[in-house]
Design an enzyme around this catalytic site. Structure first.
Site, PDB file in Angstrom:
ATOM      1  N   CYS A   2       0.810  -1.196   0.000  1.00  0.00           N
ATOM      2  CA  CYS A   2       0.000   0.000   0.000  1.00  0.00           C
ATOM      3  C   CYS A   2       0.851   1.256   0.000  1.00  0.00           C
ATOM      4  O   CYS A   2       2.083   1.189  -0.024  1.00  0.00           O
ATOM      5  CB  CYS A   2      -0.893   0.010   1.247  1.00  0.00           C
ATOM      6  SG  CYS A   2      -1.825  -1.514   1.474  1.00  0.00           S
ATOM      7  N   ARG A  50      -4.776   1.351  -0.755  1.00  0.00           N
ATOM      8  CA  ARG A  50      -4.572  -0.088  -0.619  1.00  0.00           C
ATOM      9  C   ARG A  50      -4.420  -0.804  -1.956  1.00  0.00           C
ATOM     10  O   ARG A  50      -5.183  -0.591  -2.887  1.00  0.00           O
ATOM     11  CB  ARG A  50      -5.739  -0.723   0.142  1.00  0.00           C
ATOM     12  CG  ARG A  50      -5.502  -2.214   0.449  1.00  0.00           C
ATOM     13  CD  ARG A  50      -6.689  -2.850   1.115  1.00  0.00           C
ATOM     14  NE  ARG A  50      -6.377  -4.242   1.476  1.00  0.00           N
ATOM     15  CZ  ARG A  50      -7.267  -5.197   1.609  1.00  0.00           C
ATOM     16  NH1 ARG A  50      -8.547  -4.940   1.419  1.00  0.00           N
ATOM     17  NH2 ARG A  50      -6.894  -6.428   1.939  1.00  0.00           N
ATOM     18  N   GLY A  78       3.075  -3.144   3.215  1.00  0.00           N
ATOM     19  CA  GLY A  78       4.001  -4.265   3.157  1.00  0.00           C
ATOM     20  C   GLY A  78       3.352  -5.596   3.451  1.00  0.00           C
ATOM     21  O   GLY A  78       2.132  -5.749   3.370  1.00  0.00           O
TER      22      GLY A  78
END
Length: 612
Positions: A2, A50, A78
């Protein structure tokens, strides 16, 4: 995977500044094309974009937990590859989960362990937590620096983001580049904490930055420690094989299509072989992708870095493992497209000047994104296992500077396109010398190591704390610019720690580079690749590339008030444009690319230069 951003102010009511947070968050849309969200409290505002990878419906952010003493809110970028085990551990401690996402696991991990949650994570991550219980912001970055993370202290708080562009969208941040920023750009040494933009800093790898009303506090939670290696050769090879297998299996976990970047070298081929075997167990066929240039294989000419073209080796690997392979073929027109160059500069926020190696990477990732959302890469194996040619060049590894600068012809001439006064002001050579002294002073050694082993540990340390970070940033920015998540198995901290502490004699026990990796993964490699000499990321040899650069540089010359000439020597550029294309050296070609990058960067960012 993201894009995150946020703003903390201990004096202002940020619930009245939503429009600025929205603007900051929107700059991260490329990193997160699937969803967006914001969370705002009086003294903290968090933004999130996202890219859905795990638990597609349940991983929305910002994510928060209410406690009796205040709310805890987080934005996370991550992957935590060990989230399944952590979830079970936390559930055993009484935590209740509402989703299957790794984000929620990390948030509960913070609730349980506080900042020490970082010690429990295996993965690539950059996340920020606003803890209303203590009115503090906690920013944590992964150990190797796979995910980018920046912050900008303000008079009464801080701005932060996955990329500088998110911070620069806030009017409190000035778009200023000073002498130190430019020095780093031309030095190619990656000073820890550097961001290019004045007043902005990088959350360093393996670091926790806490911001509260008393100021900013930084703590290192992980670094490369020197530990005596006691395993013999056979045990060491077996341990590397065990780690590599476990790492690749973990990093294949995703709820979206996956693939591997295959270059035909040892590193990517090892990942490909291990990934193909794992997916075959699950009844799936691995997808692989590579980048190539029209006519490159037929007209290939060896140079100081590349002995052979990649294509024959790629075919050997794909045939052996049975992957569904696709070559992304590029020509000079695509590589020099000004819109592609602008996309790359926007992705990286800097005029990096890497030319076709940046544009081809971006175009490769863009093509992959049409079919896959997650890609595994062989990046960082050379830094971990000692694969670059200068590791094995006596003059380069013993030089009183960074080995990659000592080895590559013309590296010290890469600022030749600058005006003389600018070049003198930057004094890049002195800057490099200072940075080298600082870097080697941070290396620890084990007792009893020979002078040679100490030197090689130093060379490895320089690559793992400097060189690799440049490449990781480049890969992350180019991939996330098109919404592709690239995972790097060779950056798993368990592997890095273990191999870093193996003596150089073990790293080269068969008289070749990357002996440990070669022997640990030879069961999944074709003989041609197992025996192949290191070849770096490909660069086009098509003469049409230089011709296109010269033509575009003519247009820059035509604009007499072009801001690029605050830095660039107009006569140098005029000579480069007028030169016969066949006579253009690698250094001049690099200079042309850098001029064009600067030209577009000035136009996109409208920066303020502070030189002197």
């Amino acid at each position: 995977m993201c894009g995150i951003t946020g703003w903390v102010s201990f004096e202002e009511d940020l619930t009245q500044r939503r429009e600025i947070l929205d603007a900051m968050t929107e700059t991260m849309s490329c990193r997160g094309p699937d969803d967006e969200g914001t969370w705002v409290a009086p003294h903290a505002a968090l933004g999130h974009r996202r890219l859905a990878i795990i638990d597609l419906p349940g991983g929305r952010q910002p994510m928060s937990l209410r406690t009796p003493n205040g709310e805890i809110a987080m934005v996370y970028s991550g992957e935590a590859y060990n989230f399944t085990e952590l979830r079970a551990q936390l559930a055993g401690l009484g935590h209740k989960f509402e989703t299957d996402s790794d984000t929620e696991v990390v948030l509960h991990g913070y609730l349980e362990w506080g900042e020490a949650v970082a010690d429990h994570l295996n993965g690539m991550y950059a996340f920020a937590i606003w803890d209303a219980r203590d009115e503090k912001l906690v920013m944590i970055r992964d150990r190797m620096g796979i995910k980018p993370f920046y912050y900008y202290p303000t008079r009464d708080g801080v701005l932060f983001g996955s990329e500088p562009k998110a911070i620069l969208a806030n009017p409190l941040a000035r778009k200023v580049v000073d002498t130190d920023g430019l020095r780093e750009l031309f030095a190619f040494v990656k000073t820890p904490g550097w961001s290019f933009w004045k007043g902005m800093y990088e959350v360093e790898p393996g670091t926790i930055v806490r911001v509260d009303a008393s100021g900013t506090h930084t703590r290192t939670y992980w670094k490369l420690d020197a530990v005596q290696h006691t395993d013999d050769q056979e045990t060491t090879v077996a341990r590397v094989r065990e780690l590599m297998t476990d790492i690749v299996h973990r990093q294949l976990v995703a709820d979206v299509p996956r693939c591997v970047l295959l270059s035909g070298g040892l590193d990517s081929s090892a990942v490909t072989g291990l990934a193909a075997a794992r997916l075959a167990e699950q009844g799936e066929q691995l997808r692989t992708f590579s980048v190539d240039f029209f006519g490159q294989e037929e007209n290939f000419k060896p140079d100081e870095m590349r002995d052979t073209p990649d294509s024959p080796f790629i075919r050997d690997v794909s045939k052996l493992v049975g992957s569904a392979h696709k070559d992304v073929m590029l020509d000079p027109k695509a590589l020099t497209d000004p819109e592609v160059r602008r996309a790359v500069i926007t992705a990286r926020d800097i005029p990096a000047g890497l030319g076709d190696m940046d544009s081809s990477l971006y175009l490769l990732f863009k093509a992959i994104r049409g079919e896959s959302t997650v890609a595994l890469s062989g990046e960082s194996a050379d830094e971990v296992f000692g694969g670059y040619r200068w590791f094995h060049d006596e003059a380069a590894r013993n030089a009183d500077t960074f080995p990659w600068l000592a080895f590559q012809t013309g590296m010290h001439e890469r600022s030749n396109m600058l005006r003389t006064d600018v070049r003198d002001n930057l004094d890049v050579d002195s800057y490099i010398a200072d940075q080298y002294k600082t870097a080697i002073a941070q290396v620890e050694h084990v007792d009893g190591a020979s002078e040679f082993e100490q030197r090689m540990r130093t060379v490895c340390h320089l690559h793992l704390t400097r060189f690799v970070r440049m490449l990781l940033d480049r890969k992350d920015r180019a991939s996330m610019a098109v919404g592709l998540e690239v995972r790097v198995p060779f950056c798993d901290h368990r592997l890095v720690e273990y191999v870093y502490n193996t003596p150089w004699s073990l790293k080269t026990f068969d008289g070749r580079e990357k002996s440990l990796l070669r022997h640990a993964t030879k069961h999944v490699l074709p003989p041609s690749v197992a025996d192949r000499v290191k070849s770096p990321y490909p660069s086009t040899q098509d003469p049409g590339y230089v011709v296109a650069l010269q033509q575009q540089a003519k247009e820059v010359l035509a604009a007499k008030d072009n801001p690029v000439f605050a830095l660039v020597d107009r006569q140098w550029l005029s000579d480069a444009v007028a030169a016969v294309p066949d006579s253009i050296t690698t250094v001049t070609r690099h200079g042309l690319d850098r001029v064009l990058d600067l030209h577009h960067w000035f136009d996109i960012y409208q920066p303020e230069l502070q030189l002197g």
